[in-house]
Motif scaffolding. Sequence first.
Motif, PDB file in Angstrom:
ATOM      1  N   PRO A 203       0.812  -1.213   0.000  1.00 34.76           N
ATOM      2  CA  PRO A 203       0.000   0.000   0.000  1.00 34.76           C
ATOM      3  C   PRO A 203       0.842   1.258   0.000  1.00 34.76           C
ATOM      4  O   PRO A 203       2.031   1.226   0.332  1.00 34.76           O
ATOM      5  CB  PRO A 203      -0.793  -0.105   1.308  1.00 34.76           C
ATOM      6  CG  PRO A 203       0.072  -0.921   2.204  1.00 34.76           C
ATOM      7  CD  PRO A 203       0.754  -1.901   1.315  1.00 34.76           C
ATOM      8  N   ARG A 204       0.207   2.372  -0.372  1.00 37.24           N
ATOM      9  CA  ARG A 204       0.831   3.692  -0.312  1.00 37.24           C
ATOM     10  C   ARG A 204       0.005   4.540   0.646  1.00 37.24           C
ATOM     11  O   ARG A 204      -1.207   4.649   0.485  1.00 37.24           O
ATOM     12  CB  ARG A 204       0.858   4.331  -1.712  1.00 37.24           C
ATOM     13  CG  ARG A 204       1.468   3.417  -2.761  1.00 37.24           C
ATOM     14  CD  ARG A 204       1.865   4.131  -4.032  1.00 37.24           C
ATOM     15  NE  ARG A 204       0.765   4.552  -4.883  1.00 37.24           N
ATOM     16  CZ  ARG A 204       0.914   4.898  -6.158  1.00 37.24           C
ATOM     17  NH1 ARG A 204       2.115   4.870  -6.720  1.00 37.24           N
ATOM     18  NH2 ARG A 204      -0.109   5.278  -6.878  1.00 37.24           N
ATOM     19  N   LEU A 205       0.659   5.126   1.651  1.00 30.66           N
ATOM     20  CA  LEU A 205      -0.041   5.897   2.672  1.00 30.66           C
ATOM     21  C   LEU A 205       0.651   7.232   2.899  1.00 30.66           C
ATOM     22  O   LEU A 205       1.872   7.335   2.797  1.00 30.66           O
ATOM     23  CB  LEU A 205      -0.086   5.136   4.010  1.00 30.66           C
ATOM     24  CG  LEU A 205      -0.763   3.775   4.030  1.00 30.66           C
ATOM     25  CD1 LEU A 205       0.295   2.678   3.981  1.00 30.66           C
ATOM     26  CD2 LEU A 205      -1.612   3.604   5.282  1.00 30.66           C
TER      27      LEU A 205
ATOM     28  N   ASP B  11       6.415   2.812  13.978  1.00 28.03           N
ATOM     29  CA  ASP B  11       5.136   3.479  13.788  1.00 28.03           C
ATOM     30  C   ASP B  11       4.271   2.588  12.892  1.00 28.03           C
ATOM     31  O   ASP B  11       4.756   2.017  11.912  1.00 28.03           O
ATOM     32  CB  ASP B  11       5.308   4.834  13.097  1.00 28.03           C
ATOM     33  CG  ASP B  11       5.919   5.882  14.015  1.00 28.03           C
ATOM     34  OD1 ASP B  11       5.541   5.919  15.203  1.00 28.03           O
ATOM     35  OD2 ASP B  11       6.781   6.651  13.542  1.00 28.03           O
ATOM     36  N   TYR B  12       3.006   2.497  13.226  1.00 30.80           N
ATOM     37  CA  TYR B  12       2.030   1.773  12.413  1.00 30.80           C
ATOM     38  C   TYR B  12       1.053   2.802  11.856  1.00 30.80           C
ATOM     39  O   TYR B  12       0.620   3.709  12.570  1.00 30.80           O
ATOM     40  CB  TYR B  12       1.265   0.755  13.250  1.00 30.80           C
ATOM     41  CG  TYR B  12       2.110  -0.263  13.985  1.00 30.80           C
ATOM     42  CD1 TYR B  12       2.239  -1.566  13.513  1.00 30.80           C
ATOM     43  CD2 TYR B  12       2.758   0.071  15.176  1.00 30.80           C
ATOM     44  CE1 TYR B  12       2.998  -2.518  14.197  1.00 30.80           C
ATOM     45  CE2 TYR B  12       3.523  -0.861  15.865  1.00 30.80           C
ATOM     46  CZ  TYR B  12       3.638  -2.153  15.375  1.00 30.80           C
ATOM     47  OH  TYR B  12       4.393  -3.085  16.061  1.00 30.80           O
ATOM     48  N   PHE B  13       0.666   2.650  10.597  1.00 31.26           N
ATOM     49  CA  PHE B  13      -0.250   3.587   9.949  1.00 31.26           C
ATOM     50  C   PHE B  13      -1.451   2.817   9.408  1.00 31.26           C
ATOM     51  O   PHE B  13      -1.308   1.698   8.909  1.00 31.26           O
ATOM     52  CB  PHE B  13       0.429   4.326   8.790  1.00 31.26           C
ATOM     53  CG  PHE B  13       1.613   5.159   9.187  1.00 31.26           C
ATOM     54  CD1 PHE B  13       1.458   6.492   9.543  1.00 31.26           C
ATOM     55  CD2 PHE B  13       2.887   4.611   9.221  1.00 31.26           C
ATOM     56  CE1 PHE B  13       2.547   7.258   9.913  1.00 31.26           C
ATOM     57  CE2 PHE B  13       3.991   5.373   9.581  1.00 31.26           C
ATOM     58  CZ  PHE B  13       3.815   6.700   9.926  1.00 31.26           C
TER      59      PHE B  13
ATOM     60  N   CYS C   2      -5.854  21.307   9.816  1.00 30.27           N
ATOM     61  CA  CYS C   2      -6.512  20.034   9.577  1.00 30.27           C
ATOM     62  C   CYS C   2      -5.460  18.921   9.537  1.00 30.27           C
ATOM     63  O   CYS C   2      -4.271  19.171   9.343  1.00 30.27           O
ATOM     64  CB  CYS C   2      -7.269  20.036   8.240  1.00 30.27           C
ATOM     65  SG  CYS C   2      -8.723  21.101   8.210  1.00 30.27           S
ATOM     66  N   PHE C   3      -5.916  17.690   9.724  1.00 30.93           N
ATOM     67  CA  PHE C   3      -5.094  16.526   9.419  1.00 30.93           C
ATOM     68  C   PHE C   3      -5.115  16.311   7.914  1.00 30.93           C
ATOM     69  O   PHE C   3      -6.041  16.759   7.219  1.00 30.93           O
ATOM     70  CB  PHE C   3      -5.655  15.283  10.116  1.00 30.93           C
ATOM     71  CG  PHE C   3      -5.654  15.360  11.613  1.00 30.93           C
ATOM     72  CD1 PHE C   3      -4.589  14.858  12.348  1.00 30.93           C
ATOM     73  CD2 PHE C   3      -6.715  15.935  12.299  1.00 30.93           C
ATOM     74  CE1 PHE C   3      -4.581  14.925  13.735  1.00 30.93           C
ATOM     75  CE2 PHE C   3      -6.723  16.007  13.688  1.00 30.93           C
ATOM     76  CZ  PHE C   3      -5.642  15.504  14.404  1.00 30.93           C
ATOM     77  N   HIS C   4      -4.109  15.606   7.398  1.00 33.64           N
ATOM     78  CA  HIS C   4      -4.068  15.302   5.973  1.00 33.64           C
ATOM     79  C   HIS C   4      -3.688  13.829   5.822  1.00 33.64           C
ATOM     80  O   HIS C   4      -2.685  13.393   6.393  1.00 33.64           O
ATOM     81  CB  HIS C   4      -3.035  16.178   5.256  1.00 33.64           C
ATOM     82  CG  HIS C   4      -3.200  17.639   5.551  1.00 33.64           C
ATOM     83  ND1 HIS C   4      -2.221  18.399   6.143  1.00 33.64           N
ATOM     84  CD2 HIS C   4      -4.263  18.475   5.370  1.00 33.64           C
ATOM     85  CE1 HIS C   4      -2.650  19.640   6.293  1.00 33.64           C
ATOM     86  NE2 HIS C   4      -3.887  19.713   5.844  1.00 33.64           N
ATOM     87  N   PHE C   5      -4.502  13.079   5.079  1.00 29.45           N
ATOM     88  CA  PHE C   5      -4.203  11.658   4.921  1.00 29.45           C
ATOM     89  C   PHE C   5      -4.575  11.181   3.526  1.00 29.45           C
ATOM     90  O   PHE C   5      -5.417  11.768   2.842  1.00 29.45           O
ATOM     91  CB  PHE C   5      -4.936  10.817   5.977  1.00 29.45           C
ATOM     92  CG  PHE C   5      -6.417  10.647   5.718  1.00 29.45           C
ATOM     93  CD1 PHE C   5      -6.891   9.686   4.842  1.00 29.45           C
ATOM     94  CD2 PHE C   5      -7.341  11.471   6.358  1.00 29.45           C
ATOM     95  CE1 PHE C   5      -8.249   9.541   4.601  1.00 29.45           C
ATOM     96  CE2 PHE C   5      -8.703  11.332   6.121  1.00 29.45           C
ATOM     97  CZ  PHE C   5      -9.164  10.366   5.238  1.00 29.45           C
ATOM     98  N   GLY C   6      -3.928  10.106   3.122  1.00 25.21           N
ATOM     99  CA  GLY C   6      -4.262   9.432   1.883  1.00 25.21           C
ATOM    100  C   GLY C   6      -3.827   7.986   1.962  1.00 25.21           C
ATOM    101  O   GLY C   6      -2.818   7.668   2.595  1.00 25.21           O
ATOM    102  N   VAL C   7      -4.594   7.103   1.335  1.00 25.92           N
ATOM    103  CA  VAL C   7      -4.227   5.683   1.336  1.00 25.92           C
ATOM    104  C   VAL C   7      -4.689   5.051   0.030  1.00 25.92           C
ATOM    105  O   VAL C   7      -5.800   5.288  -0.435  1.00 25.92           O
ATOM    106  CB  VAL C   7      -4.830   4.944   2.553  1.00 25.92           C
ATOM    107  CG1 VAL C   7      -6.335   5.141   2.632  1.00 25.92           C
ATOM    108  CG2 VAL C   7      -4.486   3.466   2.527  1.00 25.92           C
ATOM    109  N   GLN C   8      -3.787   4.276  -0.552  1.00 24.27           N
ATOM    110  CA  GLN C   8      -4.098   3.410  -1.683  1.00 24.27           C
ATOM    111  C   GLN C   8      -3.683   1.997  -1.295  1.00 24.27           C
ATOM    112  O   GLN C   8      -2.490   1.706  -1.177  1.00 24.27           O
ATOM    113  CB  GLN C   8      -3.339   3.835  -2.940  1.00 24.27           C
ATOM    114  CG  GLN C   8      -3.904   5.061  -3.639  1.00 24.27           C
ATOM    115  CD  GLN C   8      -3.133   5.382  -4.915  1.00 24.27           C
ATOM    116  OE1 GLN C   8      -1.932   5.567  -4.890  1.00 24.27           O
ATOM    117  NE2 GLN C   8      -3.835   5.424  -6.029  1.00 24.27           N
ATOM    118  N   LEU C   9      -4.666   1.149  -1.089  1.00 17.17           N
ATOM    119  CA  LEU C   9      -4.360  -0.257  -0.810  1.00 17.17           C
ATOM    120  C   LEU C   9      -4.183  -1.035  -2.104  1.00 17.17           C
ATOM    121  O   LEU C   9      -3.519  -2.074  -2.127  1.00 17.17           O
ATOM    122  CB  LEU C   9      -5.476  -0.881   0.035  1.00 17.17           C
ATOM    123  CG  LEU C   9      -5.732  -0.200   1.393  1.00 17.17           C
ATOM    124  CD1 LEU C   9      -6.862  -0.904   2.142  1.00 17.17           C
ATOM    125  CD2 LEU C   9      -4.466  -0.185   2.244  1.00 17.17           C
TER     126      LEU C   9
END
Length: 440
Positions: free
Chosen positions: A47-49, A92-94, A229-236
């Motif tokens: 994945p990309r996080l 660290d775990y994401f 704000c928080f900023h997040f993105g995930v591609q599984l």
Amino acid sequence: MRFNPIEALRQQLDTLCHADKTGFIRLTTPCQVDNLMGWLNVQSVYPRLYWQARDTHAVECAALGAVKAFDSPAALQADLAALADAGGQQPDYFGGMAFDPGAPGWEHFPVCHFVLPRIELKRDQSGATLSLNLRFDDRGPTAEIAQAYACLDALVEEQPLPHLQPLVYQREDHPSQQEWVAWVGKVTHPDHLMHTPKVVLSRETCLATPETPNPWALLSRWQAGAADCFHFGVQLTPHEAFIGCPPERLYQREGRHLITEALAGTTRRGRDAEQDLVLADELLADKKNTLENQCVYQQLLSQLEPLAHHIQMGEAHTVKLRSVQHIRRLIHAELHYSVTDQQLLSVLPPTPAVGGVPRESALAFIRQHERHQRGWYSGVFGRISHASSDLAVAIRCAHIGPQAIRLYAGAGIVAGSQPHEEWQELDTKIADIMSLLGMG
């Protein structure tokens, strides 16, 4: 000769091949990077996080691959405990969790998914580092090192993100505005309010389009206008992404110290500073909005009471975002020694700011009426480690698939809620990303 961080990590890995190997090992080297999302976008490893907390000067993190993946908070906590007992470096775990584990979710997004990443690119005020993570306690060292070499070999240099183009799309809202009016009427009926004073109803705005935007280019643009704000993105997988810029913290834990917040009650931003202040004062004085916020903080306090001592709640104040203002109250607590992230994740989400009060009857209403799947919208996303954790409530977000973008927004329905005003609030909450897509 230009310094090559990938080669530097490969040399460290060469040395590691001849050393005794136990537990978790992180190999790290300095690096130069202009745009972490530009780097993330061109990698072939999944994945990309991406993660950056809300705080000023927060560390920016991009992560690739998975040394280990966890499908429940219990499995993650067991790994945290095992590595803490072993001593040495701690990872660290994401990852994230869905809003409702008891409901059907998004096809390629498990109910819970946290990873110990293979590669981490981090940047703070002092510069950027590239790290390679390895685990040797429960796997063969030969295979682990081979997988690490393969991941390093797959890395490529960052590239500029593609430009965003205005979308051609067809919009469909679930529920329709007519259905929404009926839902709000049911929630605000006196008989319903007697046992369920707050239900957070949500809407899925589906934008069907032949060509969806690059998720990292969209998140990068969105981030630039989403301070505080928080900023997040995930591609599984390569074909789907979940991105967001949420304003709401689920909790931040530093050792035993916990910070959470009641973020509920909304109004628009003003045309100028003077009108902005008038709207903020009206928001803080408004009975309906203060009731909505009160429902949130009272439940949070009751949830924390068995887990913590010295619980303190701050004064109500407004948080100003790009398109809206919210009421926020900060809550500080000292956790009892035995309390873990697993316990916090079993107790705190879904918060009353995205579910309702009482939780079970509000969820029952949502399950009965909402036909769209919330999936990870209004769930949890963030970072967990032995020493500290920081997690956001996954609102102000977009689920990007092959031929559609799905935007989500919710509104807390309490006594005094007016359906047309709440519908307008939903539009206001997705206004930022709609403008980035060329639809504002």
